[in-house]
Design a protein around this motif. Structure first.
Motif, PDB file in Angstrom:
ATOM      1  N   UNK A 131       2.506  -7.403  21.553  1.00  0.00           N
ATOM      2  CA  UNK A 131       3.621  -6.786  20.396  1.00  0.00           C
ATOM      3  C   UNK A 131       2.713  -5.896  19.531  1.00  0.00           C
ATOM      4  N   UNK A 132       3.046  -4.655  19.315  1.00  0.00           N
ATOM      5  CA  UNK A 132       2.372  -3.936  18.330  1.00  0.00           C
ATOM      6  C   UNK A 132       2.613  -3.926  16.651  1.00  0.00           C
ATOM      7  N   UNK A 133       1.778  -4.166  16.118  1.00  0.00           N
ATOM      8  CA  UNK A 133       2.175  -4.632  14.851  1.00  0.00           C
ATOM      9  C   UNK A 133       1.359  -3.851  13.612  1.00  0.00           C
ATOM     10  N   UNK A 134       1.778  -3.765  12.509  1.00  0.00           N
ATOM     11  CA  UNK A 134       1.222  -2.850  11.331  1.00  0.00           C
ATOM     12  C   UNK A 134       1.228  -4.041  10.328  1.00  0.00           C
ATOM     13  N   UNK A 162       0.816  -1.156  -0.089  1.00  0.00           N
ATOM     14  CA  UNK A 162       0.228  -0.058  -0.063  1.00  0.00           C
ATOM     15  C   UNK A 162       0.712   1.227   0.071  1.00  0.00           C
ATOM     16  N   UNK A 163       0.634   2.217  -0.641  1.00  0.00           N
ATOM     17  CA  UNK A 163       1.249   3.493  -0.629  1.00  0.00           C
ATOM     18  C   UNK A 163       1.708   3.994   0.716  1.00  0.00           C
ATOM     19  N   UNK A 164       3.116   4.290   0.938  1.00  0.00           N
ATOM     20  CA  UNK A 164       3.611   4.693   2.191  1.00  0.00           C
ATOM     21  C   UNK A 164       3.547   3.791   3.220  1.00  0.00           C
ATOM     22  N   UNK A 165       3.233   2.742   2.856  1.00  0.00           N
ATOM     23  CA  UNK A 165       3.099   1.521   4.320  1.00  0.00           C
ATOM     24  C   UNK A 165       4.484   1.154   4.748  1.00  0.00           C
ATOM     25  N   UNK A 166       5.694   1.324   4.111  1.00  0.00           N
ATOM     26  CA  UNK A 166       6.904   1.090   4.552  1.00  0.00           C
ATOM     27  C   UNK A 166       7.394   2.479   5.070  1.00  0.00           C
ATOM     28  N   UNK A 167       6.850   3.535   4.547  1.00  0.00           N
ATOM     29  CA  UNK A 167       7.737   4.698   4.932  1.00  0.00           C
ATOM     30  C   UNK A 167       7.098   5.511   6.303  1.00  0.00           C
ATOM     31  N   UNK A 168       5.918   5.257   6.599  1.00  0.00           N
ATOM     32  CA  UNK A 168       5.171   5.856   7.676  1.00  0.00           C
ATOM     33  C   UNK A 168       4.856   5.008   8.824  1.00  0.00           C
ATOM     34  N   UNK A 169       4.926   5.444  10.122  1.00  0.00           N
ATOM     35  CA  UNK A 169       4.819   4.533  11.350  1.00  0.00           C
ATOM     36  C   UNK A 169       3.247   4.300  11.588  1.00  0.00           C
ATOM     37  N   UNK A 170       2.955   3.235  11.531  1.00  0.00           N
ATOM     38  CA  UNK A 170       1.283   3.168  11.764  1.00  0.00           C
ATOM     39  C   UNK A 170       1.225   1.585  12.586  1.00  0.00           C
ATOM     40  N   UNK A 171       0.075   1.517  12.944  1.00  0.00           N
ATOM     41  CA  UNK A 171      -0.112   0.291  14.025  1.00  0.00           C
ATOM     42  C   UNK A 171      -1.548   0.094  13.633  1.00  0.00           C
ATOM     43  N   UNK A 172      -1.706  -1.373  13.352  1.00  0.00           N
ATOM     44  CA  UNK A 172      -3.205  -1.695  13.185  1.00  0.00           C
ATOM     45  C   UNK A 172      -3.749  -2.929  14.252  1.00  0.00           C
ATOM     46  N   UNK A 173      -2.477  -3.572  14.880  1.00  0.00           N
ATOM     47  CA  UNK A 173      -2.938  -4.711  15.859  1.00  0.00           C
ATOM     48  C   UNK A 173      -1.958  -4.490  17.050  1.00  0.00           C
ATOM     49  N   UNK A 174      -2.708  -4.851  18.312  1.00  0.00           N
ATOM     50  CA  UNK A 174      -1.914  -5.349  19.572  1.00  0.00           C
ATOM     51  C   UNK A 174      -2.315  -6.716  19.721  1.00  0.00           C
ATOM     52  N   UNK A 175      -0.982  -7.535  19.753  1.00  0.00           N
ATOM     53  CA  UNK A 175      -1.174  -8.832  19.588  1.00  0.00           C
ATOM     54  C   UNK A 175      -1.646  -9.424  21.341  1.00  0.00           C
ATOM     55  N   UNK A 176      -1.774 -10.615  21.364  1.00  0.00           N
ATOM     56  CA  UNK A 176      -1.751 -11.475  22.721  1.00  0.00           C
ATOM     57  C   UNK A 176      -0.718 -10.989  23.738  1.00  0.00           C
ATOM     58  N   UNK A 177       0.412 -11.144  23.065  1.00  0.00           N
ATOM     59  CA  UNK A 177       1.633 -11.048  23.590  1.00  0.00           C
ATOM     60  C   UNK A 177       2.182  -9.429  23.741  1.00  0.00           C
TER      61      UNK A 177
END
Length: 391
Positions: free
Chosen positions: A344-347, A327-342
């Motif tokens: 961990x914050x993930x995009x 997706x556009x800018x997905x590798x360039x911007x800081x973003x988070x879509x998920x907090x895992x059960x452990x």
């Protein structure tokens, strides 16, 4: 551990673990399709597989051969379960506080656009309660009602849902009622080995209340054996591994422009000896499927919870071998879509495209603050995508 293998070592890992996770995606005997054009369900079935779970505790353990895929026939008028077992494939605008990302589409100006909402719902059997137990043992309906309302407000042309609670008839009924009201066709695929959840795609083919002028229709899947399809335009394939994960394939035309949607939810990268290599094989199999679709001349879009950031080894492998774009800018911007059960914050909630298909813009629903504070309707934020196809 193996789950943290670098991208440079991905090909070596894929080769060394071929004996354990090798082989292609396997077709399942039935996905699930519910048509609501006439306000009633004409077909509903869920994907079931009798594949035996392989014990992977011993290093180098070879994968056991899958049992024949199971099937059954229902006497209910509106339920159909296929008794055909196909052969395996030979190869495989933003609210305040919400980030909006846009890019320049590589497609011609005559390309058509449509919208996708992609969301991991966090199935009630998997939601841990602060007082102990799982949400499925308590009042889960209020959260599902709120999720349905959120999906309705998005008014997307296509809705792709992961961790859809297939095993609970009440939950399925609630979503069916929503689909009937909003003119969606509903395609449900349960994970293998009778897991409680699966994937669900909603396709809006006609709705008098919709703001979208697009005409979306199902079409035959290119690059896929017709015998592997549940019905024209629909197929469910299994990764045929310990993770019991599946991928839904949906053949679409958008105002006459063809595109194939591959909707999936990859295994979480636990720090174990087998999950990292298994994810690499899932990515390889998915990439091979994308390449078959592309070889037939149809653009492809992969969307879902990939359980890895853009530089995750499995995601990197999928991008490289599948010839796909982020997706556009997905590798360039800081973003988070998920907090895992452990914690961990993930995009990790993404849409990848190839061929005459591109993500024009995307945004995440809710806010990152709500996600981190665990005040969201899921442990994932909904991903809203505008896609261009054709040209």
């Amino acid at each position: 551990g193996a789950a943290m293998v670098t991208a440079d070592a991905a090909n070596r890992m894929v080769t060394s673990f071929d004996a354990q996770f090798g082989g292609p995606l396997l077709p399942l005997p039935s996905g699930g399709l519910v048509r609501f054009a006439d306000k009633r369900a004409s077909l509903l079935s869920d994907a079931r597989c009798g594949a035996k779970r392989t014990n992977l505790s011993a290093p180098g353990c070879a994968a056991a051969a899958a049992h024949p895929l199971s099937s059954r026939t229902s006497t209910q008028d509106n339920i159909h379960h296929s008794n055909h077992v196909a052969n395996p494939m030979a190869v495989m605008k933003a609210a305040p506080g919400v980030q909006m990302f846009a890019g320049t589409s590589p497609l011609a100006s005559c390309a058509v656009t449509f919208s996708i909402l992609c969301w991991n719902l966090l199935a009630p059997p998997y939601k841990r309660m602060s007082g102990g137990g799982r949400e499925s043992e308590h009042d889960w309906e209020a959260r599902v009602h709120a999720q349905i309302e959120t999906v309705g407000d998005a008014d997307a042309d296509v809705v792709a849902l992961q961790e859809f609670w297939c095993a609970n008839p009440k939950n399925v009924d609630m979503w069916q009622e929503f689909a009937a009201k909003h003119g969606y066709t509903m395609f449900i695929s349960r994970r293998t080995n009778s897991k409680a959840d699966g994937c669900c795609v909603l396709i809006r083919q006609a709705s008098p209340n919709s703001k979208s002028p697009r005409r979306i229709e199902l079409r035959n899947l290119d690059g896929i054996d017709p015998e592997d399809s549940t019905s024209p335009g629909l197929a469910t394939l299994s990764y045929n591994d310990w993770g019991d994960r599946i991928v839904q394939l949906v053949g679409l035309t958008v105002d006459g422009a063809p595109v194939t949607l591959l909707h999936t939810h990859l295994t979480f990268p636990h720090p174990s000896l087998h999950d990292g290599p298994m994810r690499l094989h899932q990515a390889r199999k998915l990439a091979e499927c994308v390449r078959r679709v592309r070889a037939a001349g149809t653009p492809a879009i992969v969307c879902g919870d990939l359980n890895g950031d853009h530089d995750d080894p499995a995601v990197s492998l999928l991008l490289r071998r599948g010839g796909m774009r982020l997706m556009p800018n997905a590798a360039d911007e800081a973003w988070a879509s998920h907090v895992a059960h452990n914690g961990r914050v993930m995009a990790c909630d993404m849409a990848l495209t190839s061929g005459d298909c591109a993500v024009e813009s995307w945004r995440l629903g809710g806010t990152e603050a709500e996600l981190l504070a665990r005040r969201s309707l899921s442990d994932h934020r909904p991903l809203h995508i505008t896609v261009s196809v054709g040209g």
